[in-house]
Design a protein around this motif. Structure first.
Motif, mmCIF file in Angstrom:
data_model
loop_
_atom_site.group_PDB
_atom_site.id
_atom_site.type_symbol
_atom_site.label_atom_id
_atom_site.label_comp_id
_atom_site.label_asym_id
_atom_site.label_seq_id
_atom_site.Cartn_x
_atom_site.Cartn_y
_atom_site.Cartn_z
ATOM 1 N N LEU A 156 0.737 -1.372 -0.549
ATOM 2 C CA LEU A 156 0.233 0.278 0.066
ATOM 3 C C LEU A 156 0.907 1.620 -0.007
ATOM 4 N N ILE A 157 1.476 1.213 0.711
ATOM 5 C CA ILE A 157 2.815 2.330 0.749
ATOM 6 C C ILE A 157 3.831 2.553 -0.226
ATOM 7 N N GLU A 158 4.103 1.433 -1.047
ATOM 8 C CA GLU A 158 4.897 2.115 -2.250
ATOM 9 C C GLU A 158 3.965 2.330 -3.718
ATOM 10 N N GLN A 159 2.686 1.822 -3.463
ATOM 11 C CA GLN A 159 1.375 3.249 -3.807
ATOM 12 C C GLN A 159 1.748 4.205 -4.331
ATOM 13 N N TYR A 160 2.032 4.614 -2.821
ATOM 14 C CA TYR A 160 1.734 6.310 -3.068
ATOM 15 C C TYR A 160 3.092 7.272 -2.505
ATOM 16 N N GLY A 161 4.159 6.075 -3.770
ATOM 17 C CA GLY A 161 5.296 6.827 -3.650
ATOM 18 C C GLY A 161 6.003 6.454 -2.104
#
Length: 347
Positions: A156-161
């Motif tokens: 999830l965090i990866e999708q927000y950079g």
């Protein structure tokens, strides 16, 4: 962005977004340092804006209904989305997307898609994931745990950079306030110091400005009367101070009213409902003619009601599509470099 000292008058607009539960409201209390929302609140039906300070920096915090709240209709939810945009014009400096760290589900992985649908396809560049944690671990230990985990949270965090921040539900660590502010300012600086915008944010801004002018015109007589009264009571510097204070207060009151209620909020949904009602009524009447004149009336009413609801939803959906086809924001070499430099390293 220039470095700003504590107490800078420049206000940051923070749009707090939640998927479900109380996390976004706990975060707002945490940022403002006061109990703006009850601790057990898990949903709200209307959008709100509150102001205060985060580590000495003036902030405006905008909250709206959670993405997955079931207590409000789809039309109402989308209406409040537009209202939240009006409250945040010309656009947020950052979206703070909140989750409960201990309750991350596969459903939460859909939030980036929902963010792009509701705010514009490039909004993820302006997002920081905020994780609410119920425990006593220090922030550094928590962030290290997040970076090393293999559960859905990491994806999830990866999708927000890769940008995230952890805060405790139980205690308010002042040192973490400064850290959160630095993360926000660093991200804003990497994007050239500008806020996020889209076609619907521009539409919201235009509608609010028009409403402000209309309300100012309506209150011209009241303002002139107040000034005349002041001129009888005060002289020289006192008179100027009283007029300035009164004008500022009236201006703030007018703007707050315009952000909560304006032409865009009043007419766009009504247009969708009206069109849907007419189409639904006609189709209902056509099907009802099989039952005779009584059936035409009955099915016309039913079709109008259903069509009105669908029309309202469709009208708002059209506006969301406008954001999805908005032109991409321009990035220069410096912003790309800074984003890479400050991104959370992959293990």
């Amino acid at each position: 962005m220039d470095k700003r000292k504590k107490g800078s008058p420049t206000e940051l607009r923070l749009m707090v977004v939640g998927s479900s539960g109380p996390s976004q409201f706990l975060l707002t209390n945490h940022i403002l340092g006061r109990k703006e929302f009850a601790r057990n609140i898990s949903c709200i039906s209307g959008s709100r804006k509150t102001t205060g300070e985060l580590a000495g920096r003036r902030v405006a915090v905008i909250n709206g209904p959670n993405f997955y709240d079931k207590g409000i209709s789809q039309v109402k939810r989308k209406m409040e989305l537009r209202r939240s945009k009006c409250l945040c014009i010309p656009g947020p400096h950052v979206f703070l997307v909140t989750f409960d760290m201990e309750k991350i589900s596969l459903n939460e992985l859909r939030t980036p898609k929902l963010m792009k649908e509701r705010f514009g396809r490039h909004c993820l560049r302006h997002c920081i994931v905020i994780l609410a944690y119920e425990g006593n671990l220090e922030g550094a230990a928590l962030e290290d745990r997040v970076q090393k985990t293999n559960w859905p949270l990491k994806e999830l965090i990866e999708q927000y950079g890769g940008r995230f921040h952890v805060f405790s539900k139980n205690r308010r660590y002042r040192s973490r306030d400064r850290e959160l502010l630095q993360k926000i300012e660093r991200m804003v600086a990497s994007l050239g110091g500008v806020c996020f915008s889209s076609r619907t944010f521009l539409k919201a801004e235009d509608s609010v400005e028009k409403e402000v002018k209309k309300l100012e015109k309506q209150r011209t007589g009241e303002i002139e009367k107040a000034w005349t009264e002041m001129e009888r009571k005060y002289i020289a510097e006192d008179l100027c101070h009283q007029k300035d204070t009164y004008t500022a207060n009236v201006g703030a009151e007018i703007r707050a009213k315009a952000e909560m209620d304006n032409g865009w909020l009043r007419t766009s949904l009504a247009r969708g409902v009206g069109t849907g009602f007419v189409v639904g009524a006609v189709m209902g009447a056509l099907f009802g003619c099989i039952e005779g004149s009584g059936g035409m009336v009955l099915y016309g009413i039913i079709g109008g009601a259903v069509g009105g609801s669908a029309g309202g939803t469709a009208q708002v959906a059209i506006e969301h599509m406008e954001d999805r086809v908005a032109p991409p924001a321009r990035l220069n070499f410096n912003s790309i470099f800074i984003n890479r430099f400050f991104a959370t390293p992959r293990p």
